[in-house]
Design a protein around this motif. Structure first.
Motif, mmCIF file in Angstrom:
data_model
loop_
_atom_site.group_PDB
_atom_site.id
_atom_site.type_symbol
_atom_site.label_atom_id
_atom_site.label_comp_id
_atom_site.label_asym_id
_atom_site.label_seq_id
_atom_site.Cartn_x
_atom_site.Cartn_y
_atom_site.Cartn_z
ATOM 1 N N UNK A 93 -20.434 -6.633 -0.964
ATOM 2 C CA UNK A 93 -20.271 -6.692 0.489
ATOM 3 C C UNK A 93 -21.574 -7.135 1.149
ATOM 4 N N UNK A 94 -21.495 -7.790 2.300
ATOM 5 C CA UNK A 94 -22.714 -8.199 3.007
ATOM 6 C C UNK A 94 -23.508 -6.979 3.456
ATOM 7 N N UNK A 95 -24.805 -7.040 3.254
ATOM 8 C CA UNK A 95 -25.681 -5.913 3.600
ATOM 9 C C UNK A 95 -26.678 -6.346 4.658
ATOM 10 N N UNK A 96 -26.848 -5.498 5.659
ATOM 11 C CA UNK A 96 -27.843 -5.719 6.709
ATOM 12 C C UNK A 96 -29.023 -4.797 6.462
ATOM 13 N N UNK A 97 -30.213 -5.359 6.385
ATOM 14 C CA UNK A 97 -31.418 -4.560 6.142
ATOM 15 C C UNK A 97 -31.512 -3.420 7.144
ATOM 16 N N UNK A 98 -31.602 -2.203 6.635
ATOM 17 C CA UNK A 98 -31.716 -1.037 7.496
ATOM 18 C C UNK A 98 -30.390 -0.527 8.012
ATOM 19 N N UNK A 99 -29.293 -1.183 7.601
ATOM 20 C CA UNK A 99 -27.965 -0.774 8.061
ATOM 21 C C UNK A 99 -27.325 0.243 7.136
ATOM 22 N N UNK A 100 -25.991 0.268 7.130
ATOM 23 C CA UNK A 100 -25.240 1.190 6.276
ATOM 24 C C UNK A 100 -25.587 0.910 4.814
ATOM 25 N N UNK A 143 -19.339 4.717 7.870
ATOM 26 C CA UNK A 143 -20.413 4.693 8.862
ATOM 27 C C UNK A 143 -20.567 6.101 9.436
ATOM 28 N N UNK A 144 -21.591 6.825 8.993
ATOM 29 C CA UNK A 144 -21.772 8.215 9.450
ATOM 30 C C UNK A 144 -22.105 8.281 10.934
ATOM 31 N N UNK A 145 -22.771 7.251 11.437
ATOM 32 C CA UNK A 145 -23.169 7.270 12.842
ATOM 33 C C UNK A 145 -21.960 7.199 13.760
ATOM 34 N N UNK A 146 -20.998 6.333 13.428
ATOM 35 C CA UNK A 146 -19.838 6.134 14.294
ATOM 36 C C UNK A 146 -18.580 6.834 13.788
ATOM 37 N N UNK A 147 -18.702 7.517 12.649
ATOM 38 C CA UNK A 147 -17.617 8.319 12.090
ATOM 39 C C UNK A 147 -16.358 7.492 11.852
ATOM 40 N N UNK A 148 -16.534 6.384 11.133
ATOM 41 C CA UNK A 148 -15.393 5.565 10.770
ATOM 42 C C UNK A 148 -15.763 4.731 9.549
ATOM 43 N N UNK A 183 -25.884 19.944 -1.754
ATOM 44 C CA UNK A 183 -26.128 19.216 -0.506
ATOM 45 C C UNK A 183 -26.061 17.703 -0.754
ATOM 46 N N UNK A 184 -25.384 17.018 0.140
ATOM 47 C CA UNK A 184 -25.288 15.572 0.066
ATOM 48 C C UNK A 184 -25.088 15.040 1.472
ATOM 49 N N UNK A 185 -24.943 13.725 1.610
ATOM 50 C CA UNK A 185 -24.557 13.217 2.923
ATOM 51 C C UNK A 185 -23.112 12.736 2.883
ATOM 52 N N UNK A 186 -22.510 12.587 4.036
ATOM 53 C CA UNK A 186 -21.076 12.327 4.105
ATOM 54 C C UNK A 186 -20.690 10.995 3.486
ATOM 55 N N UNK A 187 -21.512 9.983 3.616
ATOM 56 C CA UNK A 187 -21.160 8.689 3.027
ATOM 57 C C UNK A 187 -21.043 8.803 1.511
ATOM 58 N N UNK A 188 -22.025 9.403 0.878
ATOM 59 C CA UNK A 188 -21.976 9.559 -0.577
ATOM 60 C C UNK A 188 -20.796 10.423 -0.992
ATOM 61 N N UNK A 224 -17.539 8.156 -0.463
ATOM 62 C CA UNK A 224 -17.424 6.947 -1.268
ATOM 63 C C UNK A 224 -17.494 7.214 -2.767
ATOM 64 N N UNK A 225 -18.131 8.322 -3.181
ATOM 65 C CA UNK A 225 -18.258 8.623 -4.609
ATOM 66 C C UNK A 225 -17.502 9.873 -5.019
ATOM 67 N N UNK A 226 -17.851 11.009 -4.432
ATOM 68 C CA UNK A 226 -17.388 12.285 -4.970
ATOM 69 C C UNK A 226 -15.972 12.661 -4.537
ATOM 70 N N UNK A 227 -15.568 12.241 -3.366
ATOM 71 C CA UNK A 227 -14.207 12.499 -2.899
ATOM 72 C C UNK A 227 -13.233 11.411 -3.329
ATOM 73 N N UNK A 228 -13.741 10.211 -3.558
ATOM 74 C CA UNK A 228 -12.889 9.048 -3.779
ATOM 75 C C UNK A 228 -11.905 9.201 -4.941
#
Length: 938
Positions: free
Chosen positions: A490-497, A534-539, A813-818, A821-825
């Motif tokens: 996927x396209x990645x933006x430096x400093x983004x998601x 996207x943890x910031x926008x919750x989607x 402890x983890x963050x929601x994205x991980x 995308x990994x542990x719940x998937x």
């Protein structure tokens, strides 16, 4: 107690009983002094670290960060310096130094265990201190008095025959050929020298709940003989006569005994015995072919250190001797953990490497057929094999970590999404030389005795779905199967998601193709599966740009790439299946993690040295507190509505008639039902509620406390290494039919946790480092069983990837994205693809809560639409039933303290009658709904 190899060394030196006593006493004195010296050093180093942390804590924020980064760099330099120093030492000095390092790490990370007790002593103590009805209940549960299954009927025998057939088929397709220089396999000369003690203690499976009945296991040497491989009988006799191998082929501990031993730290393994020059000379004359089996020692309840994933000095010496003597050496990896295999690059004579994992009772047959050429290997590895397992970010936060002000252990998943290949493929993107120096066998690797050609014949790439038709042709001279792996970048933006440079999207395995034969395989997946959270926008969001769809022989060897251009962002605000609005569900802990980011690898790389061991007030409050929701309306109990459970068959979970039925239950009936949930549920005859039998485990039915004959399968890591959806379904189907033949109604499987680290004690029981592979294989296993009317309890929900401290209630402890995308998937895929009716919660405190309602109700039921029962894992003291049934955990898998749990619920009912009654009612509703889906009501 001295291990066998120490005893042998000492016995050779003893001339008399008196002399033996002196030597033994001297041995213990020296060893004690040595350990004491290292312990003192550990204490000094801890004090220094604590002092340094205090110095940094008072600095301004900018200086604090600079100091932490400086310290991190210094530690990295010191680590590299130690490696260089080791290289400069002689072998003897290096061996001694490695022992010191190992002991230092062991003392530094020592879990709080009850040392020195045998399993029997622990069991007696547990029962002894729980007097009266609790002791009686524990004995009944452990003897399986309430478990009634029939494994002797003609139907049961037929079911086991089917199990054996599918078990062998999985072993056949799961074996992986990792290296095959000069087409050295299959063997042209069918004469083979087998070196090493591991050939006499072949590992067919794991232990604990992931163990299985291996009474029908085929010994390695018998399998070789059946496949027409002539093994060197004189070399066999040489090894069989060694005192170090005494009892090596005997039965290993299993079930409860093995788990308790694991909790106590397990046993050290004996060293690899040396091989004499005379034996080598005789073997050289017999054949130029040699084979050595290497293994790992992890089991349920006991992790392994990174040192244990390296070859021992003795094993390396054996391989060196053999490799310098013979021209065609085969290494066989008989392990559920990824080992360091750099040795295969050291000697040109090591021509081939075969991975068999822990392949079940017929794995030796598959191995022998691959060696002879009767079977063409078609498996692919499910993990990344690296030269140094310590290079994985997760290895920095793996072990024994405890709060100083809270009686709990914790574990920080600071690696974020960068687990396994997601780290190596991203970190080394654009640095092929660095990649090759680090990664030996990429995720998805596997060779064949034939060759295949791929041609994309049709493609449809749009905003809804990605679909490819791939023509696979066998271009070689041997019949075989191939695996088409599809990845995306996927396209990645430096400093983004955060995004991995590449991700597995889907895969397909061909049928058996004759030379020249072609098959067209179709692979499709939803375009939204490529979205990031996207943890910031919750989607979830698909950011605009170029998406590369890649066909790969493995994650690193890409055959062809297709570009899919997305002009605008696509934002997904609701779940595709339930319509539930996405939101962050795991953010209340206020746990400050530095999560690894590709935007700043060096500054965010994990380190356990930076951990704060002081739990915040909010963390303590979340762990100890609980919200009962007393404002709910008091449910009706004990009504006489004349309904039986069968009257609700075919009704939806939310049908109003359920309320009428549940109104009939009394509080006492519900308390008894949910607390006695270990391996069964009890009958309530007047309401037509039947007794059910629920059994472990992922590699075949087993009961911790009582052996019975049952089908045995390869461990889940081998099932996943087949990369075969259909075969996974067939196994689930056969397990379901076997369950029906025995009178079993629920299966504690499959295990869907990922391989977060190579050190995980249950890695053999889990499938891979990749959530999509886990989910797809797990969903097919589950659907096969559920289609037979057998409840599947997918487990362990979630983040149960470490055994150390797991059973004491560990805060993860983890963050929601991980997490998403990994542990719940894998669990999400299994819920949605297989429609499972059961789940088993983990030991872990997720976001500061055991039995977290945001996980069990919010994520599982509300967001994904799961309808069914959640059982706890085996109950330990921190798992309180009143919290469980008011948070979405329905059954307590309790073998030792049922009366105590019942008492806790009764006391909670006295203080919170509405909340407890409502919770019990929900638990009964979920449990009975799942029971209604079983074959009991066909």
């Amino acid at each position: 107690m001295l291990q066998s190899y120490h005893r042998v060394c000492i016995e050779k030196k003893l001339k008399s009983k008196k002399a033996g006593g002196v030597i033994l006493l001297e041995y213990f004195k020296k060893r004690k002094a040595w350990k004491q010296e290292i312990s003192e050093q550990v204490k000094k180093d801890r004090a220094k670290r604590k002092e340094r942390k205090q110095e940094i804590s008072v600095l301004p924020e900018a200086e604090k960060k600079a100091a932490m980064n400086s310290d991190k760099l210094l530690r990295k330099e010191q680590k590299q310096q130690r490696k260089e120093e080791l290289k400069s030492l002689s072998r003897k000095e290096r061996k001694a130094r490695k022992k010191e390092i190992k002991m230092y790490k062991k003392i530094k990370n020592r879990p709080r265990r009850i040392a020195g007790w045998s399993a029997a002593a622990i069991l007696l103590l547990i029962v002894g201190v729980t007097l009266g009805p609790t002791a009686l209940s524990a004995v009944e549960n452990m003897t399986g008095k309430h478990i009634n299954i029939d494994t002797t009927s003609a139907e049961a025998v037929k079911a086991r025959e089917a199990a054996d057939a599918i078990s062998e088929e999985i072993a056949n397709e799961g074996i992986v050929l990792l290296k095959n220089e000069n087409n050295s396999l299959p063997l042209a000369d069918k004469k083979l020298n087998i070196f090493g003690s591991n050939a006499f203690s072949f590992k067919y499976g794991g232990g604990g709940s992931g163990g299985a009945d291996q009474t029908r296991a085929v010994p390695l040497f018998d399998a070789l003989e059946s496949a027409g491989i002539q093994y060197n009988q004189e070399l066999y006799d040489y090894y069989a006569s060694l005192p170090e191998l005494e009892g090596a082929a005997g039965e290993a501990d299993a079930g409860f005994v093995q788990v308790v031993k694991g909790m106590l730290g397990g046993a050290e393994t004996a060293g690899e015995p040396d091989v004499s020059d005379a034996a080598l000379a005789q073997a050289k004359e017999y054949s130029e072919n040699a084979m050595i089996i290497i293994q790992s020692d992890s089991v349920e309840a006991s992790d392994v250190s990174s040192d244990q994933l390296k070859l021992s000095e003795e094993m390396h010496a054996l391989i060196e001797k053999v490799a310098e003597t013979f021209s065609n050496v085969t290494i066989v990896v008989n392990a559920g953990n990824t080992l360091e295999l750099g040795v295969v690059e050291e000697f040109p004579s090591i021509q081939s490497v075969l991975w068999v994992g822990t392949p079940g009772p017929f794995g030796t047959v598959s191995l022998a057929k691959v060696l002879s050429g009767e079977l063409n290997p078609s498996g692919r590895i499910t993990d990344t094999y690296v030269y140094d397992v310590g290079s994985a970010p997760a290895s920095e936060n793996f072990g024994d970590y405890r709060y100083e002000n809270l009686d709990k252990a914790y574990l920080n998943y600071e690696e974020g999404i960068y687990v396994g290949y997601r780290f190596y493929e991203t970190y080394y993107q654009g640095n092929e030389e660095g990649y090759k120096e680090t990664v030996q066998f990429p995720f998805g690797s596997g060779l064949s005795y034939t060759t295949f050609d791929w041609n994309i014949t049709e493609q449809q790439l749009n905003n809804e779905s990605i679909q490819l038709q791939v023509e696979v042709t066998n271009t070689g001279e041997v019949t075989g199967k191939d695996v088409v792996q599809v990845y995306y970048s996927a396209p990645y933006t430096q400093g983004g998601i955060e995004k991995s440079a590449i991700n597995l999207a889907s895969f397909s395995k061909t049928q058996l193709l004759e030379p020249g034969e072609t098959e067209v395989v179709t692979i499709n997946f939803d375009t939204r599966d490529m979205a990031s959270y996207d943890m910031k926008n919750e989607n979830y969001i698909l950011e605009s740009g170029t998406y590369q769809i890649k066909l790969g022989k493995n994650v690193h060897e890409i055959d062809s790439t297709l570009d899919f251009e997305l002009a605008d962002d696509i934002v997904y605000e609701t779940d595709a299946d339930t319509g539930t609005e996405y939101k962050n569900r795991f953010t209340e802990s206020e746990n400050e993690l530095t999560v690894l980011s590709r935007n700043d690898w060096e500054g965010t790389y994990p380190s356990d040295e930076d951990d704060s061991k002081i739990a915040s007030d909010k963390v303590i409050e979340r762990v100890q507190g609980h919200e009962f929701h007393d404002d709910v309306e008091m449910p009706v109990t004990g009504a006489e509505n004349g309904l039986k459970l069968e009257d609700l068959k075919e009704l939806d979970h939310d049908d109003p008639k359920w309320d009428e039925f549940l109104d009939q239950l009394t509080v006492d009936q519900m308390i008894e039902y949910v607390t006695e949930g270990a391996y069964h549920t009890g009958a309530i005859d007047e309401l037509g509620i039947p007794n059910t039998v629920l059994m472990d485990g992922p590699a075949g039915f087993n009961f911790f406390f009582k052996k019975f004959e049952a089908g045995a399968y390869p461990s889940e890591i081998v099932i996943a290494s087949t990369w075969n959806h259909e075969l996974a379904y067939e196994m689930g189907e056969v397990v379901g039919k076997e369950a029906k033949a025995y009178g079993i109604h629920g299966w504690y499987a499959p295990a869907l946790n990922i391989h977060r680290s190579a050190q995980g004690g249950r890695n053999f029981e889990y499938m891979s480092e990749d959530p999509v592979l886990n989910g797809m294989i797990g969903a097919n296993l589950s659907k096969g069983s559920e289609d037979q009317g057998v409840i599947v309890f997918m487990k362990h929900f979630i983040m149960n990837e470490q055994e150390t401290n797991a059973r004491s209630g560990m805060l993860v402890w983890s963050n929601e994205q991980a997490m998403r995308e990994l542990h719940l998937r894998p669990f999400e895929i299994t819920v949605k693809e297989a429609g499972v009716t059961g789940a088993m919660s983990s030991f872990s405190y997720i976001d500061g809560k055991w039995a977290n309602p945001a996980l069990l109700n919010g994520m599982l039921r509300e967001e994904w639409g799961f309808e069914g029962v959640v059982s706890s894992d085996a109950v330990f003291g921190f798992m309180e039933p009143q919290k469980a049934i008011t948070s979405g955990n329905d059954l307590m898998l309790d073998i030792l303290s049922v009366p105590n749990n019942q008492k806790q619920l009764e006391e909670a009912y006295a203080n919170h009658p509405e909340a407890i009654t409502a919770g019990l009612r929900n638990s009964m509703h979920n449990s009975l709904f799942a029971t209604l889906q079983t074959y009991l009501f066909d």
